[in-house]
Design a protein around this motif. Structure first.
Motif, short mmCIF file in Angstrom:
data_model
loop_
_atom_site.label_atom_id
_atom_site.label_comp_id
_atom_site.label_asym_id
_atom_site.label_seq_id
_atom_site.Cartn_x
_atom_site.Cartn_y
_atom_site.Cartn_z
N ASP A 176 -4.07 -9.06 -9.67
CA ASP A 176 -3.47 -10.18 -8.92
C ASP A 176 -4.53 -11.18 -8.46
O ASP A 176 -4.24 -12.37 -8.34
N SER A 177 -5.73 -10.71 -8.17
CA SER A 177 -6.79 -11.60 -7.68
C SER A 177 -7.60 -12.21 -8.82
O SER A 177 -8.39 -13.12 -8.60
N ASP A 232 4.61 -2.70 -1.76
CA ASP A 232 4.20 -3.66 -0.74
C ASP A 232 5.38 -3.89 0.20
O ASP A 232 6.43 -4.41 -0.21
N ILE A 284 -4.40 -5.00 -7.13
CA ILE A 284 -4.94 -6.23 -6.55
C ILE A 284 -6.06 -6.80 -7.41
O ILE A 284 -6.37 -7.99 -7.34
N ASP A 313 -6.31 -3.93 6.47
CA ASP A 313 -5.53 -4.64 5.46
C ASP A 313 -4.94 -5.90 6.10
O ASP A 313 -4.35 -5.86 7.18
N ARG A 351 -4.95 -0.84 -2.51
CA ARG A 351 -4.09 -1.60 -3.43
C ARG A 351 -4.69 -1.62 -4.84
O ARG A 351 -4.40 -2.50 -5.63
N MET A 388 -2.39 -7.72 5.58
CA MET A 388 -0.95 -7.77 5.85
C MET A 388 -0.60 -6.94 7.08
O MET A 388 0.37 -7.25 7.79
N GLU A 415 -8.39 -3.02 2.12
CA GLU A 415 -7.28 -3.69 1.44
C GLU A 415 -7.36 -3.50 -0.07
O GLU A 415 -6.36 -3.19 -0.73
N ASP A 442 -2.99 -14.24 4.89
CA ASP A 442 -2.27 -13.15 4.25
C ASP A 442 -2.92 -12.88 2.89
O ASP A 442 -3.41 -13.79 2.23
N ARG A 443 -2.90 -11.61 2.49
CA ARG A 443 -3.49 -11.21 1.20
C ARG A 443 -4.87 -11.84 1.06
O ARG A 443 -5.18 -12.55 0.10
N ARG A 478 3.89 -3.91 -6.53
CA ARG A 478 2.96 -4.92 -7.02
C ARG A 478 1.92 -4.28 -7.95
O ARG A 478 1.65 -3.08 -7.87
#
Length: 633
Positions: free
Chosen positions: A160-161, A147, A157, A82, A141, A84, A137, A111-112, A154
């Motif tokens: 978020d992506s 997080d 992912i 991951d 997630r 992070m 990762e 990051d991320r 959160r």
């Protein structure tokens, strides 16, 4: 062969346009222990044209555009670890080094990374091909998660992506199925191991508390996690879904566990066991020191340590390769121009789980409310180390092999539970397969803390230590045990660290020089305890030390050396303290991979051992995050 990473290589193969381009947060290492490599070879074996881009720059279009645009999809992974965890220590400090970056300086992985690379693709390719997330990762997630870096819950992912699909767990088969569906224009929403976003809730499935609720309600968050955790077995899992904003995150059941034949096939591909020359021009890659000549014997782990991510990534069912497949791999290794006779590791997430599994689990799935090993070994788990003993002996006989090491973690409680061959296995390790020290992970001594960790009691360690010392002395070996410990795990107070210090100095005669500071990583039971101060499985309140000063104090208390051990003459008299973990090889480096320690930063985090060996597949190294990483999972 190396999978193409440059346009020139594609032209040599006669590939005008690639079907799939894989983007990873590591440099491209072609190895059966690196997930993105395994995924690439699986897709090529299925007839697809595949390229890999490692650690593309975010500051220009040169890297991400050098292979053009794929016809089917982009596969994006943060790498074997991951991002992070790879970029920050347990105390939030930037890590200086990175074993998967040429030259070793940690300045290539953002990051991320999964989110950053997805944004990078969309920036330079308008109306681009679908983006598919994978690797550790993405896998950890994939649902609403805590997080640690931002100290908040959160969304998935996938949202978020703004990617199109997410493949979790070991995705060797599901990624090929997805590629075929996209090629044939078929709907993908029934593929196992797939997460997707839907405007409507699925007709069948289990509804999780919605994201807005779990953000503000710890009880709902704990309930969500328990349902999520118990739907990770391929045989018993159901479709689960969660409303996040106005849409629904849908998770299909995980991929079916590989058969032995399928696992053998994956490891039978032609791997170069090196970083691609395109990346080596920027420096050597330290991870190769460990993984180049290591052998993965099996997948999965039923240890279920609370801080470990393997249960929700690789799964609780162990599948072992055939002896023939492993010996063929060893023979191929002996032909490598850099091989000097030493097999650096024969193991997996836990080395001594090779060759046996619970028959009930294989047919009915893992027990929902019962662990295979904790609080004691389940009687239906018929532990037998005979196959691993035979395997190690046969590897030693392969021409060109001088030494065979077992450096993956072992479960010493399993050795004690094996009434048939446990002692013989331990004697085999002591005589032939360790180099000076055997690293084990008792983690703590406090019964309360060990209960929260899901680890066996300290009495089990004492029994194992007695046997180890007995057989080591009998064989005339100058070998010793070194121990992994965790500070500031949920349930642990300063008084518990004082007790552990007393155990180390008075009982183990050992001076700890490396201690992991607990790192909350997504989708583990320990992280849920850290976030909510509640055990998600029992509902009981749990003390959690969250202040940075208090966490650091716990770690430093264990590392403080009592006066009677600082005397050089006395120090040499203590059986297990003659050398310690930090006194060999790379343990004195400022950055290691074991978490925050007095010696520096490590990446031992929440995973068990080194999940360096798998990624779009990923196996879990935080300690169990990752022993191996892969877009498989």
């Amino acid at each position: 062969m190396f999978i193409p990473t440059t346009k020139k290589e594609c032209e040599k193969l006669g590939w005008k346009q690639l079907d799939i381009i894989l983007v990873t947060g590591d440099c491209y290492i072609d190895s059966p222990l690196v997930g993105v490599s395994v995924i690439g070879h699986c897709l090529i074996n299925a007839g697809f044209r595949v390229g890999i881009i490692g650690q593309p720059s975010l500051d220009s279009a040169d890297d991400i555009t050098r292979l053009g645009e794929p016809t089917l999809f982009w596969g994006v992974t943060g790498g074997c670890i991951d991002s992070m965890v790879a970029n920050r220590t347990a105390s939030g400090k930037p890590r200086r080094t990175d074993d998967y970056t040429p030259g070793g300086v940690n300045n290539k992985r953002p990051d991320r990374a999964v989110i950053a690379y997805s944004n990078l693709i969309r920036t330079h390719f308008k109306n681009c091909a679908p983006i598919v997330l994978g690797g550790l990762e993405a896998s950890l997630r994939r649902i609403a998660h805590y997080d640690y870096t931002s100290n908040k819950i959160r969304k998935s992912i996938l949202l978020d992506s703004k990617a199109d699909y997410l493949l979790y767990s070991m995705a060797d088969k599901s990624v090929v199925e997805l590629a075929r569906h996209l090629k044939d224009g078929l709907a993908c929403n029934t593929i196992r191991g797939l997460c997707y976003v839907s405007k409507t809730a699925p007709a069948d499935g289990i509804a999780l508390p919605d994201f807005d609720t779990v953000q503000s309600d710890n009880t709902a968050f704990s309930s969500m996690f328990a349902t999520f955790y118990h739907n990770n077995d391929p045989i018993t899992a159901k479709v689960i879904y969660q409303k996040q904003d106005t849409r629904f995150l849908v998770q299909n059941p995980p991929p079916l566990t590989f058969t032995q034949r399928e696992l053998d096939e994956v490891h039978g591909f032609e791997y170069m066991r090196d970083a691609h020359p395109y990346y080596l021009q920027n420096g050597s890659v330290k991870a190769l020191d460990t993984i180049r000549f290591s052998i993965l014997t099996h997948r999965g782990c039923y240890g279920e340590c609370s801080f470990c991510s393997i249960a929700v990534h690789q799964g609780r069912t162990v599948r072992s390769r055939s002896k023939h497949s492993i010996l063929q791999e060893v023979k191929e290794i002996t032909k490598h121009p850099l091989f000097r006779g030493n097999i650096m590791d024969v193991g997996g997430p836990t080395a001594n789980m090779y060759g046996f599994e619970c028959v009930k689990k294989l047919t009915k799935g893992a027990c929902e409310n019962k662990s295979c090993l904790f609080p004691e070994v389940c009687p239906t788990m018929e532990i037998d180390h005979a196959k691993q003993i035979d395997l190690l002996n046969d590897i030693k006989r392969v021409p060109g092999v001088k030494r065979v090491f077992v450096t993956s973690g072992i479960r010493y409680d399993m050795i004690l539970a094996d009434q048939k061959n446990g002692i013989r296995y331990l004697q085999t390790l002591i005589r032939n397969h360790i180099s000076g020290q055997l690293k084990i992970a008792p983690e703590h001594s406090s019964p309360l803390v060990l209960d929260k960790m899901g680890k066996p009691g300290i009495g089990t360690l004492y029994k194992f230590r007695e046997l180890f010392n007995k057989f080591t002395e009998k064989d005339g070996k100058k070998q010793f045990l070194s121990y992994y410990f965790i500070a500031a795990h949920p349930g642990c107070r300063l008084e518990d660290m004082k007790q552990l210090k007393s155990v180390c100095t008075k009982e183990l005669k050992y001076t700890p020089e490396q201690v992991q500071l607990f790192t909350p990583t997504p989708s583990t039971r320990s992280t849920m305890m850290y976030c909510t101060n509640t055990d998600p499985f029992t509902g009981n309140n749990v003390f959690v030390e969250k202040s940075s000063v208090g966490r650091q104090r716990q770690m430093e208390h264990l590392l403080h050396v009592p006066g009677f051990l600082t005397d050089e003459n006395n120090f040499g008299k203590h059986h297990d303290a003659k050398r310690s973990d930090a006194k060999r090889s790379d343990a004195k480096r400022g950055d290691t991979k074991r978490g925050d320690t007095k010696r520096g930063d490590t990446k031992r985090g929440d995973t068990k051992h080194r999940d360096t060996k798998r990624e779009f597949n990923t196996r879990p190294s935080s300690r169990k995050q990752g022993r191996r990483g892969k877009i498989n999972g």
